[in-house]
Design a protein around this motif. Structure first.
Motif, PDB file in Angstrom:
ATOM      1  N   LEU A   1       0.833  -1.203   0.000  1.00  0.00           N
ATOM      2  CA  LEU A   1       0.000   0.000   0.000  1.00  0.00           C
ATOM      3  C   LEU A   1       0.868   1.254   0.000  1.00  0.00           C
TER       4      LEU A   1
ATOM      5  N   ASN B   1      -4.475   1.878   5.658  1.00  0.00           N
ATOM      6  CA  ASN B   1      -4.758   0.492   5.308  1.00  0.00           C
ATOM      7  C   ASN B   1      -6.058  -0.012   5.924  1.00  0.00           C
TER       8      ASN B   1
ATOM      9  N   TYR C   1      -9.357  -2.634   4.143  1.00  0.00           N
ATOM     10  CA  TYR C   1      -8.913  -3.451   3.019  1.00  0.00           C
ATOM     11  C   TYR C   1      -9.151  -4.934   3.301  1.00  0.00           C
ATOM     12  N   THR C   2      -9.702  -5.608   2.321  1.00  0.00           N
ATOM     13  CA  THR C   2      -9.860  -7.065   2.352  1.00  0.00           C
ATOM     14  C   THR C   2      -8.862  -7.659   1.366  1.00  0.00           C
ATOM     15  N   THR C   3      -8.123  -8.668   1.807  1.00  0.00           N
ATOM     16  CA  THR C   3      -7.009  -9.171   1.006  1.00  0.00           C
ATOM     17  C   THR C   3      -7.079 -10.684   0.864  1.00  0.00           C
TER      18      THR C   3
ATOM     19  N   THR D   1      -5.818  -6.947  -2.946  1.00  0.00           N
ATOM     20  CA  THR D   1      -6.383  -6.253  -1.793  1.00  0.00           C
ATOM     21  C   THR D   1      -7.233  -5.079  -2.254  1.00  0.00           C
ATOM     22  N   SER D   2      -8.344  -4.828  -1.553  1.00  0.00           N
ATOM     23  CA  SER D   2      -9.259  -3.774  -1.996  1.00  0.00           C
ATOM     24  C   SER D   2     -10.088  -3.259  -0.826  1.00  0.00           C
ATOM     25  N   ASN D   3     -10.380  -1.963  -0.883  1.00  0.00           N
ATOM     26  CA  ASN D   3     -11.373  -1.386   0.032  1.00  0.00           C
ATOM     27  C   ASN D   3     -12.615  -0.944  -0.744  1.00  0.00           C
TER      28      ASN D   3
ATOM     29  N   TYR E   1      -9.580   1.851  -3.649  1.00  0.00           N
ATOM     30  CA  TYR E   1      -8.520   1.304  -4.488  1.00  0.00           C
ATOM     31  C   TYR E   1      -8.541  -0.219  -4.451  1.00  0.00           C
ATOM     32  N   THR E   2      -8.046  -0.791  -5.524  1.00  0.00           N
ATOM     33  CA  THR E   2      -7.752  -2.222  -5.557  1.00  0.00           C
ATOM     34  C   THR E   2      -6.323  -2.375  -6.056  1.00  0.00           C
TER      35      THR E   2
ATOM     36  N   LYS F   1      -3.004  -1.291 -10.235  1.00  0.00           N
ATOM     37  CA  LYS F   1      -3.738  -0.518  -9.229  1.00  0.00           C
ATOM     38  C   LYS F   1      -4.906   0.164  -9.923  1.00  0.00           C
TER      39      LYS F   1
END
Length: 252
Positions: free
Chosen positions: A135, A143, A146-148, A167-169, A180-181, A197
């Motif tokens: 990140l 951070n 975010y799910t990763t 990873t993305s929120n 972002y992803t 990204k």
């Protein structure tokens, strides 16, 4: 009279020659049309081989539907027709009996592929440092949210798994923060590479497929869609070369 017969014979020969040449040209074009190389993922991705490159096809046109396909899943079955009904793809054998394959992953015409075995895991505490570094490299300070997921796959068939993280929120709701992803990789020396990204849209891993029969798997990703990918969505192709993920195909 004799000259007239000669003229007629010459004309007949010319007509026959033109007909033969036309038949050869038409047959060649028809053969080329019927031997197009397509990669299909369910009902949303069609790529056509274009020399050493791939181009995206945005409809199940007549050329796509006229090919014979091999389908890949838990089983592999060949010489199948394809039909489209209400955006659903179906495969039939020569007697028009429907063929189904559990966990269907891809279909190809006029070339073969290999599909990678890979695992998808949730990250644990050992991965948090990689996530924070990635990140930071991507220019993201926060951070939170975010799910990763972690992808483990042996790209070059050397018995050592490569590790990729997605990873993305991103959420579908309206929010007051930037979404972002990030797709990134960590090599055996713990070096981190940001592969892609995106901002304010979905980025997903579609599959790992050996498309060029070199014993190494390429990565296909999708992005820029809402809910589900479509034939018009953005698909990219990446290849691992000398330890770096290289973008081999941009959108369209």
């Amino acid at each position: 009279m004799e000259n007239k017969k000669k003229i007629i014979m010459v004309l007949l020969i010319i007509i026959i020659a033109v007909a033969v040449i036309g038949f050869i040209i038409f047959s060649g074009k028809n053969k080329q049309t019927n031997s197009n190389q397509y990669l299909i993922k369910e009902n949303y991705l069609i790529w056509q081989k274009d020399g050493d490159n791939w181009k995206q096809i945005t409809s199940f046109n007549n050329n796509v539907l006229s090919q014979m396909y091999t389908i890949y899943g838990d089983e592999t079955k060949s010489n199948l027709h394809i039909q489209l009904d209400k955006d659903n793809v179906y495969f039939f054998d020569s007697k028009y009996k429907e063929e189904k394959v559990d966990n269907l992953r891809a279909a190809t015409s006029n070339f073969d592929i290999a599909l990678a075995d890979y695992e998808v895991e949730n990250i644990d505490e050992n991965d948090i440092e990689y996530l924070n570094q990635a990140l930071k490299l991507a220019g993201i300070k926060d951070n939170v949210g975010y799910t990763t997921q972690k992808y483990l796959v042996d790209i070059d068939s050397d018995g050592i798994e490569e590790t990729l993280y997605l990873t993305s929120n991103y959420v579908f709701d309206i929010v007051d923060y930037e979404m972002y992803t990030i797709l990134f990789a960590v090599d055996n020396d713990e070096n981190i590479q940001i592969i892609n990204k995106t901002k304010d849209n979905i980025l997903a891993i579609e599959d790992f497929i050996d498309l060029d029969d070199d014993g190494e798997y390429e990565l296909i990703t999708s992005q820029d869609y809402i809910n589900l990918p479509t034939l018009d969505s953005c698909y990219k192709l990446y290849k691992l070369e000398n330890g770096k993920w290289i973008n081999k195909k941009e959108c369209k």
